[in-house]
Scaffold this active site. Structure first.
Site, mmCIF file in Angstrom:
data_model
loop_
_atom_site.group_PDB
_atom_site.id
_atom_site.type_symbol
_atom_site.label_atom_id
_atom_site.label_comp_id
_atom_site.label_asym_id
_atom_site.label_seq_id
_atom_site.Cartn_x
_atom_site.Cartn_y
_atom_site.Cartn_z
ATOM 1 N N GLU A 167 0.800 -1.240 0.000
ATOM 2 C CA GLU A 167 0.000 0.000 0.000
ATOM 3 C C GLU A 167 0.829 1.285 0.000
ATOM 4 N N TYR A 169 3.428 2.091 2.003
ATOM 5 C CA TYR A 169 4.008 2.518 3.281
ATOM 6 C C TYR A 169 5.524 2.256 3.273
ATOM 7 N N ARG A 217 2.765 -8.868 4.510
ATOM 8 C CA ARG A 217 1.836 -8.390 3.477
ATOM 9 C C ARG A 217 2.665 -7.816 2.337
ATOM 10 N N HIS A 255 -1.700 3.702 -1.870
ATOM 11 C CA HIS A 255 -2.788 4.653 -1.605
ATOM 12 C C HIS A 255 -2.830 5.773 -2.650
ATOM 13 N N GLN A 342 -18.499 4.372 2.994
ATOM 14 C CA GLN A 342 -19.069 5.588 3.595
ATOM 15 C C GLN A 342 -18.871 5.694 5.103
HETATM 16 P P1 FAD Z 1 -36.747 5.845 1.408
HETATM 17 O O1 FAD Z 1 -35.648 5.019 0.920
HETATM 18 O O2 FAD Z 1 -37.231 6.940 0.526
HETATM 19 O O3 FAD Z 1 -37.961 4.892 1.767
HETATM 20 C C1 FAD Z 1 -39.233 5.355 2.126
HETATM 21 C C2 FAD Z 1 -40.264 4.274 1.857
HETATM 22 O O4 FAD Z 1 -41.499 4.647 2.413
HETATM 23 C C3 FAD Z 1 -40.513 4.023 0.383
HETATM 24 O O5 FAD Z 1 -40.360 2.653 0.088
HETATM 25 C C4 FAD Z 1 -41.957 4.497 0.178
HETATM 26 O O6 FAD Z 1 -42.615 3.762 -0.825
HETATM 27 C C5 FAD Z 1 -42.540 4.233 1.544
HETATM 28 N N1 FAD Z 1 -43.731 5.023 1.878
HETATM 29 C C6 FAD Z 1 -43.904 6.358 1.808
HETATM 30 N N2 FAD Z 1 -45.134 6.697 2.226
HETATM 31 C C7 FAD Z 1 -45.771 5.563 2.585
HETATM 32 C C8 FAD Z 1 -47.050 5.267 3.128
HETATM 33 N N3 FAD Z 1 -47.929 6.205 3.415
HETATM 34 N N4 FAD Z 1 -47.358 3.981 3.355
HETATM 35 C C9 FAD Z 1 -46.485 2.990 3.105
HETATM 36 N N5 FAD Z 1 -45.246 3.226 2.606
HETATM 37 C C10 FAD Z 1 -44.894 4.492 2.360
HETATM 38 N N6 FAD Z 1 -27.335 6.586 -0.046
HETATM 39 C C11 FAD Z 1 -26.152 6.192 0.375
HETATM 40 O O7 FAD Z 1 -25.887 6.259 1.568
HETATM 41 N N7 FAD Z 1 -25.213 5.700 -0.477
HETATM 42 C C12 FAD Z 1 -25.438 5.613 -1.793
HETATM 43 O O8 FAD Z 1 -24.564 5.162 -2.525
HETATM 44 C C13 FAD Z 1 -26.693 6.031 -2.279
HETATM 45 N N8 FAD Z 1 -26.954 5.976 -3.583
HETATM 46 C C14 FAD Z 1 -28.172 6.384 -4.034
HETATM 47 C C15 FAD Z 1 -28.426 6.356 -5.387
HETATM 48 C C16 FAD Z 1 -29.653 6.761 -5.876
HETATM 49 C C17 FAD Z 1 -29.898 6.739 -7.342
HETATM 50 C C18 FAD Z 1 -30.660 7.193 -4.970
HETATM 51 C C19 FAD Z 1 -32.007 7.606 -5.483
HETATM 52 C C20 FAD Z 1 -30.404 7.247 -3.624
HETATM 53 C C21 FAD Z 1 -29.149 6.868 -3.154
HETATM 54 N N9 FAD Z 1 -28.832 6.935 -1.797
HETATM 55 C C22 FAD Z 1 -27.622 6.522 -1.357
HETATM 56 C C23 FAD Z 1 -29.751 7.540 -0.837
HETATM 57 C C24 FAD Z 1 -30.478 6.494 0.011
HETATM 58 O O9 FAD Z 1 -31.045 5.510 -0.800
HETATM 59 C C25 FAD Z 1 -31.526 7.207 0.854
HETATM 60 O O10 FAD Z 1 -30.885 8.138 1.688
HETATM 61 C C26 FAD Z 1 -32.312 6.236 1.720
HETATM 62 O O11 FAD Z 1 -32.994 5.306 0.915
HETATM 63 C C27 FAD Z 1 -33.328 6.968 2.593
HETATM 64 O O12 FAD Z 1 -33.975 6.003 3.366
HETATM 65 P P2 FAD Z 1 -35.417 6.201 3.980
HETATM 66 O O13 FAD Z 1 -35.784 4.887 4.548
HETATM 67 O O14 FAD Z 1 -35.424 7.378 4.853
HETATM 68 O O15 FAD Z 1 -36.379 6.556 2.749
HETATM 69 P P1 NAP Z 2 -27.699 16.633 -2.883
HETATM 70 O O1 NAP Z 2 -26.421 15.954 -2.663
HETATM 71 O O2 NAP Z 2 -28.185 17.570 -1.865
HETATM 72 O O3 NAP Z 2 -27.579 17.391 -4.284
HETATM 73 C C1 NAP Z 2 -28.582 18.179 -4.807
HETATM 74 C C2 NAP Z 2 -28.055 18.925 -6.036
HETATM 75 O O4 NAP Z 2 -29.084 19.729 -6.536
HETATM 76 C C3 NAP Z 2 -26.881 19.806 -5.762
HETATM 77 O O5 NAP Z 2 -25.934 19.614 -6.792
HETATM 78 C C4 NAP Z 2 -27.450 21.227 -5.801
HETATM 79 O O6 NAP Z 2 -26.404 21.994 -6.352
HETATM 80 C C5 NAP Z 2 -28.651 21.057 -6.698
HETATM 81 N N1 NAP Z 2 -29.775 21.917 -6.318
HETATM 82 C C6 NAP Z 2 -30.301 22.093 -5.075
HETATM 83 N N2 NAP Z 2 -31.354 22.948 -5.124
HETATM 84 C C7 NAP Z 2 -31.510 23.306 -6.414
HETATM 85 C C8 NAP Z 2 -32.404 24.170 -7.101
HETATM 86 N N3 NAP Z 2 -33.345 24.845 -6.455
HETATM 87 N N4 NAP Z 2 -32.266 24.308 -8.428
HETATM 88 C C9 NAP Z 2 -31.321 23.636 -9.100
HETATM 89 N N5 NAP Z 2 -30.420 22.810 -8.497
HETATM 90 C C10 NAP Z 2 -30.518 22.662 -7.176
HETATM 91 O O7 NAP Z 2 -28.834 15.587 -3.082
HETATM 92 P P2 NAP Z 2 -28.977 14.321 -4.015
HETATM 93 O O8 NAP Z 2 -27.989 14.288 -5.112
HETATM 94 O O9 NAP Z 2 -30.407 14.338 -4.370
HETATM 95 O O10 NAP Z 2 -28.673 13.128 -3.059
HETATM 96 C C11 NAP Z 2 -29.526 12.846 -1.962
HETATM 97 C C12 NAP Z 2 -28.753 12.161 -0.892
HETATM 98 O O11 NAP Z 2 -28.452 10.840 -1.279
HETATM 99 C C13 NAP Z 2 -27.466 12.899 -0.666
HETATM 100 O O12 NAP Z 2 -27.442 13.434 0.621
HETATM 101 C C14 NAP Z 2 -26.417 11.896 -0.867
HETATM 102 O O13 NAP Z 2 -25.523 11.854 0.215
HETATM 103 C C15 NAP Z 2 -27.123 10.547 -0.974
HETATM 104 N N6 NAP Z 2 -26.458 9.838 -2.025
HETATM 105 C C16 NAP Z 2 -25.227 9.374 -1.756
HETATM 106 C C17 NAP Z 2 -24.534 8.756 -2.735
HETATM 107 C C18 NAP Z 2 -23.170 8.216 -2.452
HETATM 108 O O14 NAP Z 2 -22.537 7.696 -3.342
HETATM 109 N N7 NAP Z 2 -22.673 8.324 -1.267
HETATM 110 C C19 NAP Z 2 -25.066 8.589 -3.983
HETATM 111 C C20 NAP Z 2 -26.328 9.093 -4.233
HETATM 112 C C21 NAP Z 2 -27.012 9.722 -3.233
HETATM 113 P P3 NAP Z 2 -26.453 23.570 -6.544
HETATM 114 O O15 NAP Z 2 -27.281 24.092 -5.402
HETATM 115 O O16 NAP Z 2 -25.045 24.024 -6.552
HETATM 116 O O17 NAP Z 2 -27.085 23.768 -7.879
HETATM 117 FE FE1 SF4 Z 3 -17.634 -0.013 4.862
HETATM 118 FE FE2 SF4 Z 3 -19.920 -1.063 5.754
HETATM 119 FE FE3 SF4 Z 3 -19.855 0.249 3.405
HETATM 120 FE FE4 SF4 Z 3 -18.710 -2.168 3.705
HETATM 121 S S1 SF4 Z 3 -20.886 -1.672 3.850
HETATM 122 S S2 SF4 Z 3 -17.810 -0.411 2.698
HETATM 123 S S3 SF4 Z 3 -17.913 -2.022 5.760
HETATM 124 S S4 SF4 Z 3 -19.458 1.108 5.420
#
Ligand code: FAD
Ligand code: NAP
Ligand code: SF4
Length: 675
Positions: A167, A169, A217, A255, A342
């Protein structure tokens, strides 16, 4: 019953001792080493993994002297007075019939201290300072410090040590011309450059005697300019064996290498071919490592004879009982590591305690305890996203009666969308885990049920947990209702087709993911092991130094994509510390145009009208995808509270800003542990 794992569960005789199976938990910094009460917490962390059946564990790196520390005040073992706290760990592990090695790590020029030392004064791209060139005296003292550290580790009760030689080091820095420009006995010819590590192994063996495991390693693929070639690596492996090592572990990539080695972008078991190449070239066992996360895959590696043992690190953060579950025929109950980095590596690089996105108990075993409840409650959970699922499973495990309502036809919430992103296929494993847990715990689950307040109030529940997540935010831009505009949900979940030229409004995590989805055209490219290696320019013969071919092969992107944000900062600045650069690199490879400092004027038949730096422009795109953040979805709250119900909000329903699955799961688990 799931698959059986005869190779994985076969004991391994190291001569010194016999390991109960072929699975090792590789070294990880936990961020507890220098934390008050950290060794007590580490003792429980390792003891729980020993109970979970792992054959061997390696601690996070412990420096042999002050120069070798990553940060001032970090963990070091250089004096007798420091043994007692290590005994907490070794006693706890041996109390559970486990075996543990202490990793000795000298960070060399990767140290974040004000000063650092290295074979030559060459600054690392990721380091704050140019290192001081070690004198001959420094080198002799450092070799002695390694051996002394190992002897102290033996006194502390460790079953052996891992000498960290990969890595990038210190040891690795001596080995390669990338960082060793010396012209004395420790530089120049390869024989001279490997003298440092061979002396360390020899002296360690002398100091610790024959009944002590010395694992080395070895960097089998440096992935940096002027790294080692394959013939050199084989030579070093053989010399390390002669010097006294009884087992070799695999290290991949420095790294500073600009090639991902363990992130989601890397196919599973992408690097085991390096260990397979070494197999048979030495008589001692060799361990395959990096991006192995299921017992099925580990079994295949061993059954093919690619290695004698497998090392998995992060999968043991995700599930302490990985081996026990595999052995009990319950591999489908393993909570798999999704390689997101993460909560583990990103935490460590941000100076936080390591934990796990899918298992927030990791490294918090002493304070986050799931005790059986004394007072059974009837609880409704609304929403089966990560927050609702984590709450429901922990609450049910504790003995509460849980009913889960989900509006769609499947569990997972936004994970159902995320898993469609190329590289996020591992999210399927989390869904599989939750499905099995729901079944095992007998959680009553109503799918296709958008539950209302009246039903919940009449259900006789003691409390309702709202885990209803988020809805996409629609920005106020003229023409936002135009036919060529769609939300990320419509694109990813509903399968709405995008055109050949696409603008993405919003460059957060979701904007980046959507860009990757669009350039892959729904079908992932570059993810078979061969495609991955070609795409990142890796020489599988390792004839070229460091294993770099200098000719990465980038596939044709499916579309022309523009990724936009209003902020003037660099796009992707807030993505994960250890993975953001990979997302940026992949989009760059795919020719995505990234523009910051944008104002959106309107969307019409000509495309997206923007202003950048005072200049008006039209992006002639067929599709505009909105990824501008989310808003909480919690309309049930008011009515429920009016009806006298105790309501708790978790995940996106609680707070949409900076929401991610790490927070959603952590919040669900912690609330469930406290009810
Ligand atoms: P949600 O995942 O939104 O779940 C809410 C659930 O409630 C849904 O299934 C909905 O259908 C249900 N629901 C709502 N109202 C009702 C009701 N009245 N009755 C019954 N069911 C209901 N996060 C990461 O940490 N790492 C990532 O790499 C990552 N990648 C992402 C990529 C994409 C494309 C997207 C869209 C999101 C990503 N996220 C990632 C974000 C992550 O998925 C969300 O932060 C997380 O799913 C939020 O969890 P939650 O349970 O609060 O809500
Ligand atoms: P986000 O990270 O808050 O990004 C929202 C984007 O929208 C920003 O680029 C912002 O940039 C833009 N935006 C906000 N208000 C706006 C407006 N009024 N008009 C136009 N642009 C606007 O949210 P997200 O991409 O929806 O992700 C949601 C959450 O899921 C995040 O918190 C993220 O951590 C998580 N997630 C994580 C991963 C991962 O790989 N770790 C992957 C996907 C999602 P400007 O304001 O500069 O335009
Ligand atoms: Fe790290 Fe847990 Fe994500 Fe695996 S799932 S990479 S151990 S945070």
């Amino acid at each position: 019953m799931t698959a059986s794992f005869p190779h994985l569960l076969k004991p391994l005789d190291l001569g010194v001792t016999t390991l109960s199976n072929r699975v090792m938990m590789g070294a990880m910094h936990l961020g507890l080493e220098a934390h008050p009460g950290g060794f007590e917490r580490m003792a429980e962390f390792y003891a729980e993994r020993a109970r979970g059946g792992v054959g061997l564990m390696v601690t996070g790196g412990i420096a042999p002297n002050q120069d070798g520390l990553l940060k001032t005040g970090g963990p070091v073992l250089e004096a007798h007075g420091q043994i007692a706290r290590h005994k907490l760990v070794t006693d706890a592990v041996h109390g559970e019939d486990g075996k543990i090695l202490m990793q000795i790590l000298h960070t060399g020029r990767y140290s974040y201290q004000e000063y650092s030392v290295a074979p030559s004064p060459i600054r690392a791209p990721n380091s704050p300072a140019t290192p001081r060139e070690m004198t001959g005296e420094d080198i002799d003292r450092t070799i002695a410090d390694f051996a002394n550290c190992a002897a102290l580790a033996r006194e502390a009760g460790y079953d052996g040590v891992e000498i960290m030689g990969s890595e990038g080091y210190l040891i690795n820095e001596f080995i390669t011309l990338h960082t060793n420009h010396r012209d004395d006995d420790w530089g120049g010819a390869y024989e001279n450059r490997i003298r440092f590590v061979l002396e360390i192994i020899r002296r360690t063996r002398e100091k610790t005697g024959p009944n002590f495991i010395i694992m080395f390693r070895l960097s089998m693929l440096d992935l940096v300019e002027d790294g080692s070639t394959w013939s050199e690596i084989v030579k070093l492996a053989r010399e390390a064996e002669k010097a006294g090592a009884n087992i070799l572990n695999t290290g991949i990539g420095w790294h500073e290498a600009r090639i991902p080695t363990i992130a989601q972008a890397v196919p599973r078991a992408a690097w085991t071919w390096t260990t397979a190449k070494l197999k048979g070239k030495v008589a001692i066992p060799v361990i395959a490592s990096n991006r192995i996360n299921t017992p099925e895959q580990a079994e295949d590696i061993l059954a093919r004879g690619d290695a004698d043992m497998v090392s998995l690190a992060r999968p043991f953060l995700a599930d302490s009982h990985f081996v026990a579950k595999a052995a009990a025929g319950q591999a489908d109950l393993i909570n798999s590591c999704i390689a997101c980095n993460q909560a583990c590596l990103d935490h460590i690089f941000n100076g936080q305690i390591c934990t796990c996105l899918v298992n927030p108990r990791a490294c918090h075993e002493t304070e986050l305890v799931f005790e059986k409840t004394a007072e059974l409650r009837k609880i409704a959970v609304v929403g089966a996203g990560p927050a609702g699922l984590s709450f429901a499973t922990v609450a049910a495990e504790r003995g509460h009666s849980v009913t889960l309502y989900e509006a769609t036809n499947d569990i997972g919430g936004q994970f159902q969308i995320a898993r469609k992103i190329p590289g996020k296929e591992e999210f399927n494993e989390t869904l599989r885990y939750f499905r099995k847990m729901i079944e095992l715990l007998g959680i009553t689950t109503w799918l296709n049920t958008k539950v209302g307040a009246a039903e919940l109030l009449e259900g006789g529940y003691d409390r309702v947990i709202l885990a209803t997540g988020v809805t996409p935010f629609t920005p106020d831009i003229e023409g936002i209702g135009h036919a060529r505009v769609m939300s990320y949900i419509e694109l990813l979940r509903d399968g709405k087709e995008a055109g050949d030229r696409v603008a993405i409004i919003g460059a957060g995590g979701i904007g980046f993911d959507v860009a990757e989805f669009l350039v892959h055209a729904g079908k992932r490219w570059g993810h078979s092991r061969e495609e991955f290696l070609a795409r990142w320019g890796i020489d599988v013969e390792i004839k070229s130094p460091g294993g770099l071919t200098h000719a990465p092969q980038t596939p044709e992107p499916a579309r022309e994509v523009f990724l936009l944000q209003r902020k003037t900062s660099r796009l992707g600045k807030d993505l994960g510390k250890t993975t953001g650069w990979i997302h940026r690199a992949i989009l760059k490879q795919a020719g995505v145009t990234m523009i910051s400092g944008v104002s959106y004027r309107r969307i019409d038949d000509d495309g997206l009208h923007i202003t950048i730096g005072g200049e008006d422009k039209i992006l002639e795109v067929d599709t505009v995808v909105i990824c501008a953040g989310q808003e909480p979805c919690r309309e049930l709250k008011g009515e429920l509270e009016k009806g006298g119900m105790t309501v708790e909000l978790i995940g996106g329903a609680d707070e949409a800003g900076e929401l991610d699955a790490k927070r959603a799961i952590d919040q669900g688990v912690r609330l469930a542990a406290s009810i």
